[in-house]
Design a protein around this motif. Structure first.
Motif, PDB file in Angstrom:
ATOM      1  N   GLU A  71       0.837  -1.203   0.000  1.00 32.24           N
ATOM      2  CA  GLU A  71       0.000   0.000   0.000  1.00 32.24           C
ATOM      3  C   GLU A  71       0.870   1.251   0.000  1.00 32.24           C
ATOM      4  OE1 GLU A  71      -3.301   0.495  -0.465  1.00 32.24           O
ATOM      5  OE2 GLU A  71      -3.206  -1.635  -0.952  1.00 32.24           O
ATOM      6  N   LYS A  74       1.893   2.036  -3.539  1.00 35.01           N
ATOM      7  CA  LYS A  74       0.726   2.557  -4.280  1.00 35.01           C
ATOM      8  C   LYS A  74       0.458   4.015  -3.927  1.00 35.01           C
ATOM      9  CE  LYS A  74      -1.408  -1.961  -4.606  1.00 35.01           C
ATOM     10  NZ  LYS A  74      -2.387  -2.857  -4.029  1.00 35.01           N
ATOM     11  N   ARG A  75       0.496   4.312  -2.642  1.00 38.39           N
ATOM     12  CA  ARG A  75       0.244   5.681  -2.181  1.00 38.39           C
ATOM     13  C   ARG A  75       1.344   6.626  -2.685  1.00 38.39           C
ATOM     14  NH1 ARG A  75      -1.248   4.110   2.729  1.00 38.39           N
ATOM     15  NH2 ARG A  75       0.822   4.312   3.602  1.00 38.39           N
ATOM     16  N   THR A  77       3.580   6.284  -5.215  1.00 43.16           N
ATOM     17  CA  THR A  77       3.624   6.491  -6.661  1.00 43.16           C
ATOM     18  C   THR A  77       2.443   7.310  -7.165  1.00 43.16           C
ATOM     19  OG1 THR A  77       2.619   4.316  -7.071  1.00 43.16           O
ATOM     20  CG2 THR A  77       5.038   4.444  -7.090  1.00 43.16           C
ATOM     21  N   SER A  78       1.308   7.244  -6.465  1.00 44.71           N
ATOM     22  CA  SER A  78       0.157   8.053  -6.891  1.00 44.71           C
ATOM     23  C   SER A  78       0.438   9.544  -6.724  1.00 44.71           C
ATOM     24  CB  SER A  78      -1.110   7.653  -6.129  1.00 44.71           C
ATOM     25  OG  SER A  78      -1.078   8.120  -4.793  1.00 44.71           O
ATOM     26  N   VAL A  79       1.299   9.887  -5.772  1.00 44.62           N
ATOM     27  CA  VAL A  79       1.693  11.287  -5.578  1.00 44.62           C
ATOM     28  C   VAL A  79       2.873  11.631  -6.478  1.00 44.62           C
ATOM     29  CG1 VAL A  79       2.630  12.953  -3.910  1.00 44.62           C
ATOM     30  CG2 VAL A  79       0.865  11.331  -3.192  1.00 44.62           C
ATOM     31  N   TYR A  81       4.554   9.991  -9.246  1.00 43.28           N
ATOM     32  CA  TYR A  81       4.640   9.800 -10.695  1.00 43.28           C
ATOM     33  C   TYR A  81       4.051  10.949 -11.507  1.00 43.28           C
ATOM     34  CZ  TYR A  81       6.512   5.029 -10.325  1.00 43.28           C
ATOM     35  OH  TYR A  81       7.293   3.927 -10.087  1.00 43.28           O
ATOM     36  N   PRO A  82       2.912  11.520 -11.135  1.00 45.50           N
ATOM     37  CA  PRO A  82       2.396  12.642 -11.942  1.00 45.50           C
ATOM     38  C   PRO A  82       3.279  13.900 -11.861  1.00 45.50           C
ATOM     39  CG  PRO A  82       0.651  11.711 -10.573  1.00 45.50           C
ATOM     40  CD  PRO A  82       1.938  11.101 -10.126  1.00 45.50           C
TER      41      PRO A  82
END
Length: 99
Positions: A71, A74-75, A77-79, A81-82
């Protein structure tokens, strides 16, 4: 056998502080939840604070697998990568010598 990896990335200048905070939170997650991650260090380039290199060591393939599917990843990379410029470059290394 330990697995040695790096991840290099550059973030948008306006996102640097946001990404630094996400990195700190991610490393705290790793400390608390991933005993098989033997080291996870985030380095910021001295002459370009938007450039980072992460150096990490996993105890074995099982530890790397746990990390990749966590988790926390996931958390994080969600912040992150963009906010990167040209994505993240991963590399794996073999140990030659150390102190």
């Amino acid at each position: 056998m330990p697995i040695f990896q790096t991840a290099r990335f550059k973030v948008k200048p306006e996102s640097r502080e946001k990404c630094e905070q996400a990195i700190r939170e991610f490393i705290e997650y790793i400390k608390a939840n991933e005993p098989g991650t033997l080291r996870y260090s985030s380095l910021q380039q001295a002459d370009d604070p938007t450039m980072f290199m992460h150096f990490f060591i996993f105890a074995d393939e099982a530890a790397r697998g746990k990390h990749r599917t966590s988790e926390g990843v996931k958390r994080f990379t969600s912040v992150l990568y963009p906010e990167t410029i040209d994505g993240v470059e991963f590399a794996e290394y073999a140990m030659v010598a150390t102190t």
